[in-house]
Design a protein around this motif. Structure first.
Motif, PDB file in Angstrom:
ATOM      1  N   ASP A 275      43.106  78.726 102.249  1.00  0.00           N
ATOM      2  CA  ASP A 275      41.686  78.391 102.319  1.00  0.00           C
ATOM      3  C   ASP A 275      41.010  79.319 103.314  1.00  0.00           C
ATOM      4  O   ASP A 275      41.353  79.337 104.512  1.00  0.00           O
ATOM      5  CB  ASP A 275      41.506  76.930 102.736  1.00  0.00           C
ATOM      6  N   VAL A 276      40.061  80.115 102.822  1.00  0.00           N
ATOM      7  CA  VAL A 276      39.378  81.118 103.642  1.00  0.00           C
ATOM      8  C   VAL A 276      37.983  80.610 103.971  1.00  0.00           C
ATOM      9  O   VAL A 276      37.181  80.324 103.066  1.00  0.00           O
ATOM     10  CB  VAL A 276      39.301  82.471 102.907  1.00  0.00           C
ATOM     11  N   GLN A 291      43.525  82.694  97.102  1.00  0.00           N
ATOM     12  CA  GLN A 291      42.540  82.363  98.124  1.00  0.00           C
ATOM     13  C   GLN A 291      41.466  81.444  97.556  1.00  0.00           C
ATOM     14  O   GLN A 291      40.918  81.712  96.479  1.00  0.00           O
ATOM     15  CB  GLN A 291      41.882  83.631  98.671  1.00  0.00           C
ATOM     16  N   ARG A 292      41.180  80.380  98.302  1.00  0.00           N
ATOM     17  CA  ARG A 292      40.050  79.500  97.976  1.00  0.00           C
ATOM     18  C   ARG A 292      38.982  79.751  99.027  1.00  0.00           C
ATOM     19  O   ARG A 292      39.185  79.493 100.221  1.00  0.00           O
ATOM     20  CB  ARG A 292      40.485  78.033  97.967  1.00  0.00           C
ATOM     21  N   ARG A 293      37.835  80.241  98.582  1.00  0.00           N
ATOM     22  CA  ARG A 293      36.786  80.639  99.509  1.00  0.00           C
ATOM     23  C   ARG A 293      35.853  79.469  99.814  1.00  0.00           C
ATOM     24  O   ARG A 293      35.457  78.706  98.929  1.00  0.00           O
ATOM     25  CB  ARG A 293      35.966  81.793  98.934  1.00  0.00           C
ATOM     26  N   HIS A 294      35.505  79.341 101.085  1.00  0.00           N
ATOM     27  CA  HIS A 294      34.551  78.334 101.545  1.00  0.00           C
ATOM     28  C   HIS A 294      33.448  79.049 102.310  1.00  0.00           C
ATOM     29  O   HIS A 294      33.687  79.588 103.393  1.00  0.00           O
ATOM     30  CB  HIS A 294      35.241  77.301 102.445  1.00  0.00           C
ATOM     31  N   LEU A 302      31.456  74.916 109.511  1.00  0.00           N
ATOM     32  CA  LEU A 302      32.917  74.962 109.488  1.00  0.00           C
ATOM     33  C   LEU A 302      33.552  73.588 109.713  1.00  0.00           C
ATOM     34  O   LEU A 302      34.450  73.208 108.949  1.00  0.00           O
ATOM     35  CB  LEU A 302      33.430  75.970 110.516  1.00  0.00           C
ATOM     36  N   PRO A 303      33.145  72.818 110.728  1.00  0.00           N
ATOM     37  CA  PRO A 303      33.798  71.515 110.919  1.00  0.00           C
ATOM     38  C   PRO A 303      33.686  70.600 109.710  1.00  0.00           C
ATOM     39  O   PRO A 303      34.653  69.948 109.315  1.00  0.00           O
ATOM     40  CB  PRO A 303      33.067  70.923 112.139  1.00  0.00           C
TER      41      PRO A 303
END
Length: 311
Positions: A275-276, A291-294, A302-303
């Protein structure tokens, strides 16, 4: 009247900067029931004499140091009390640093150091995640001691897996890191069973890039420059004012070891997704990694994105 109450109260969260401050901040959170910054006044935020006694007892158990009963009156902030403990904090130089205890309802999140070896920036993330989440930082060997740094990513991963298993023998495991920390977390995942998360975190999502080592990749410092570098870090509040004089030399040694390690890294096979969060790390993840993009901006997303994944 308690004279410590006349001390200024800083109500903003300012993160710990080294293992002594991290340990004290976690202790105060356990004693007071909520997180505090390093410049918040113990008595001003609600601490009392019984709470102070619990702090003194915990210091005795952890460090074997008997503090005077009025120590929190004289040193009413994490920052100031850490100056009393720093010379006794050799036990905090190991790789695993407990940042936040959590409530025991979720697996802990283990966050591996970036290139500079420090885990202080993860304290702000732990604070933002919420006190119910247990968070450990994994700091570089040799940063706060004369131990020789690990010089390959697999060697770091193997040592850090041993440290993680010492506190959590079985999974599920939640791992993450930024910069080289993402590569090490990947290698750790390849050595562990039941890994639920490997998070590659954009360093810029943690705090502004002012680590003091940002420019080293273009121009590594010379040994004669180190005293000025350390003074600059102190002026910019990146390190405590009573940090050991040799800290800059240790930081350079750790940083160089990390640069060499990631340059020579040959990733182990690992088939689960990574998880990126934000921009992919400059430390290239394996081309074969899923890769799973966030998408996360620098505005506190981010939190929330991490909470969605880890519950």
């Amino acid at each position: 009247m308690n004279p410590a109450l006349n001390e200024p109260i800083d109500t903003g969260y300012q993160r710990p900067r080294d293992p002594a401050e991290i340990w004290l901040a976690r202790l105060w959170q356990d004693v007071l029931g909520f997180a505090v910054g390093i410049r918040e006044n113990f008595f001003g935020v609600g601490g009392n004499s019984l709470d102070a006694a619990r702090v003194i007892d915990a210091v005795m158990v952890e460090f074997g140091v008997q503090l005077p009963l009025n120590v929190l009156t004289e040193h009413p902030t994490v920052e100031r009390l850490a100056t009393v403990l720093r010379d006794h904090a050799e036990a905090l130089s190991g790789p695993l640093v407990a940042i936040q205890d959590g409530d025991g309802t979720r697996p802990p999140l283990f966050l591996v150091h970036p290139d500079n070896g420090q885990v202080g920036p993860y304290c702000r993330l732990a604070h933002a995640l919420g006190e119910e989440f247990a968070v450990f930082g994994v700091q570089a060997v040799g940063l706060y001691s004369d131990a020789e740094p690990r010089r390959t990513v697999p060697a770091m991963a193997a040592a850090y897996v041993d440290a993680v298993r010492a506190v959590r023998p079985t999974g599920p495991y939640l791992l993450g890191g930024c910069a080289i920390g993402a590569a090490i977390a990947y290698e750790m995942a390849a050595r562990l069973d039941d890994v639920r998360l490997v998070a590659a975190i954009d360093t810029g999502l943690l705090e502004p890039p002012d680590t003091g080592t940002e420019s080293w990749s273009q121009q590594p410092p010379r040994q004669p420059d180190l005293p000025k570098i350390l003074a600059s870090w102190q002026e910019r509040d990146l390190v405590p004012h009573d940090v050991a004089p040799e800290f800059a030399a240790r930081s350079l040694r750790v940083w160089q070891a990390n640069q060499d390690a990631v340059r020579d890294w040959r990733p182990s096979p690992y088939t689960e997704p990574i998880d990126v969060f934000g921009q992919p790390p400059a430390t290239a993840l394996p081309a074969t990694a899923v890769q799973r993009r966030h998408e996360c901006g620098a505005d506190g997303q981010l939190p929330g994105a991490l909470r969605e994944l880890i519950g």
